[in-house]
Design an enzyme around this catalytic site. Sequence first.
Site, PDB file in Angstrom:
ATOM      1  N   THR A 369       0.866  -1.156   0.000  1.00  0.00           N
ATOM      2  CA  THR A 369       0.000   0.000   0.000  1.00  0.00           C
ATOM      3  C   THR A 369       0.910   1.214   0.000  1.00  0.00           C
ATOM      4  O   THR A 369       2.130   1.080  -0.030  1.00  0.00           O
ATOM      5  CB  THR A 369      -0.911  -0.060   1.262  1.00  0.00           C
ATOM      6  N   VAL A 388      -3.451  -0.996  -4.005  1.00  0.00           N
ATOM      7  CA  VAL A 388      -3.934  -1.890  -5.068  1.00  0.00           C
ATOM      8  C   VAL A 388      -3.866  -3.338  -4.604  1.00  0.00           C
ATOM      9  O   VAL A 388      -4.070  -4.257  -5.378  1.00  0.00           O
ATOM     10  CB  VAL A 388      -3.141  -1.731  -6.390  1.00  0.00           C
ATOM     11  N   ASN A 389      -3.549  -3.568  -3.338  1.00  0.00           N
ATOM     12  CA  ASN A 389      -3.404  -4.864  -2.687  1.00  0.00           C
ATOM     13  C   ASN A 389      -2.005  -5.427  -2.910  1.00  0.00           C
ATOM     14  O   ASN A 389      -1.045  -4.796  -2.495  1.00  0.00           O
ATOM     15  CB  ASN A 389      -4.499  -5.840  -3.106  1.00  0.00           C
ATOM     16  N   SER A 441      -7.288  -2.361   6.847  1.00  0.00           N
ATOM     17  CA  SER A 441      -6.630  -1.834   8.042  1.00  0.00           C
ATOM     18  C   SER A 441      -6.031  -0.456   7.805  1.00  0.00           C
ATOM     19  O   SER A 441      -5.382   0.092   8.703  1.00  0.00           O
ATOM     20  CB  SER A 441      -5.512  -2.779   8.497  1.00  0.00           C
ATOM     21  N   GLY A 461      -0.418  -3.677   5.411  1.00  0.00           N
ATOM     22  CA  GLY A 461      -1.385  -4.737   5.646  1.00  0.00           C
ATOM     23  C   GLY A 461      -1.910  -4.742   7.060  1.00  0.00           C
ATOM     24  O   GLY A 461      -2.234  -3.699   7.635  1.00  0.00           O
TER      25      GLY A 461
END
Length: 563
Positions: A369, A388-389, A441, A461
Site C-alpha cells: 500500500t 492496489v493490494n 486496516s 497490511g
Amino acid sequence: MHARFLFCLWFAVMPYGMVLAAESAPGRIAVASAHELATDAGIEVMQAGGNAFDAAVAVSAALAVVEPASSGIGGGGFWLLQRASDGMTTMVDGRETAPAAATADMYLNESGEVERDWAVNGPLAAGIPGAAAAWVHIAERYGRLPLQDLLAPAIRLAEEGFPVDEKYRRLLGWRTEVMQRWPETAAIFMPGGGVPELETIIRQPELAGTLRRLAEQGHAGFYGGETARLLVEGAREAGGIWTLDDLAGYRAVEREPIRIDYEGFELITAPPPSSGGIAIAQILNLIEPYDLPSLSQVERIHLLAEAMRRAYRDRALYLGDPDFVDIPTDMLLSPFYASGLRAGIRLDRATPSASLAADPSLIRESNNTTHFSLMDADGNLVSATLTVNLPYGSAFAPPGTGVLLNNEMDDFSAAEGEPNAYGLIGFAANAIAPGKRMLSSMSPTIVRGQDRVAVLGTPGGSRIITMVLLGILDFIEGEGPESWVSLPRFHHQYQPDVISLEPDSLDDESIAALEALGHEVEVRTRSWGNMHAVMWDRASGAVEAAHDPRWTSGGARVVAPED
C-alpha cells in the site's frame, strides 16, 4: 481520562487545540510521501494556489504513475481531510467494491477449494476502482483549482516518464512471472521483457490518455465513455466480470471519522470499512490506566501486545463494510467494555489467544500500500492511505488504458477459514457480496494536542494499525516525525499467536524475557511499513516532515508557499 468515542457533541465541546487551529496558520506547506516526484507534485500544486485538498489529488495521481506497485487509478483508498477554517473533518472512502456479478463462492473450484490464482491474478481478482471517483469528489467539494491543473503533474510524469528505483525493481521481482502472462501489461512495466535496470525510464502514454480524459470530463471521464468501454472490454476478454453499469454506479462516499480523546490529545482516524480507528481506540482504552513511560521495554511490549491481541480478536469478530454489517461501535469503544477485557490481562503472563472466546479468524488484506501526509499554509490537513493490494495489484492492465487493476477481491473471505495470500483467514462478516467494500486496516490519522498537530499513516497490511499506534504514542510522548517513522516495530494480531519483530529491533535478552512471559517471538527477516508524517508545532511555529528511512524513494519537503 478514558479514551472514548466522541459523537456529535464534539462540535459543542470543540477541543482547545482545534480552536487554536482556526486562529493561527503554519504559513508553510509540507508534504511527505512514498516518492519524491509525488511530493514535488503536491508542492507544485500548492505553490500554484491550491490548498491541501488540491494537493492530495495531485499527490495521489502522481503516485499512481511513479509507484504502480502500491497504488493507482485502478485501486482505491481512504483520504482523511481536516479544514482549518471551521474544524470540519471527514473521511472520503474510495475503497473498491465487488462487481454486481460477484458471488460468495466465485473463487471455489468444483471440489469447493479456493483457487488462489483466480483471487489474486488477472481481472477476475479486481474490485471496481474508487481512486478516480475520490479524486473528483475531493477536487469538486474541497479544492480551489480545476481538476485539469491537479492532474497535470501526473499526466506529465506518465508522458515523459520516471526513472526506475530499487523499490520498483524489488517489488516487481515478486510479480514478474504473473505480469508476463499479459504481454501488453508487461510491456508497460517491464520494457525489454524482464525487471528493468535502475534508472530505466518508464513511460506510460496510455495512462496519460486515461488521466487526460478524467481531467477533462471528471467522473464520466473514467466511469463512462471511452475509458469505461476499454476497461470493461479488456477485463472481460481476459476472464473478468465487470460491466459498464458497475463502473457507472460507483461513487466515493464520505464517512464520519472515529474520534478518540486520550491523555489530552484528540485522535481523528479512519472509520469502517477501515478497522484501524476502532482497533486503535480499543488498544488505547485498554492501556489507559498504565503509566507507559515508567514501564521497562519488555513490560511495555508485553502490555501493548496483550492489548493488540484483544483488539484484533474483536476486529475479526465484528468489523466489515458498515453498509452491509451491523457493527457494535458503541460497545467496542466503551471504556466499560475495555475494563472487562482488561481484567484478563496479566503483567506477569501472556494470554494464549486460544483462550479468548472467539474463532481464530482474521480478515484478509494486503501488505502493499502507500501513504502520504500533507499540510498547507492555512493549516488544512490531509492523511491518505492508498492501495492496489498485492504488489502491482492483479498484474493486469486492460489494453489501451494503462490502468493496472487492483486485486482487492482477495481482501474478502473466499471461503470461511481459508487463508489468503498473507495467511489470514476470514468468515461471514467479510464474505463477498455485490457492491460490498472489503475490510481494510488502512488507518490515516490526525492527532491534535494543545500545541502540536501530527498527520501520519503507513502501508503494511494487518500491521498498519500497530505501526500507526506506535507512532501516535511516540508523538504523545513528545517526539517528532523523524522518530515516529524510524521506530523499531513490533506487532501482534491475535492469530497467529506470535509477537513479530523487525530485524535488530530487540536484543536477545529482551526476547528471552518476553518468551519467559509465555510469548512466542518471531524476528522477521525484513522490516515492514513505509510511514510518512508531518508535524506542526504551534508553540514554536516549526513545521516538520519525514519519510520512512526503510525505503530511499520517499520524499519529505517543507517550504514557504512562495519558494
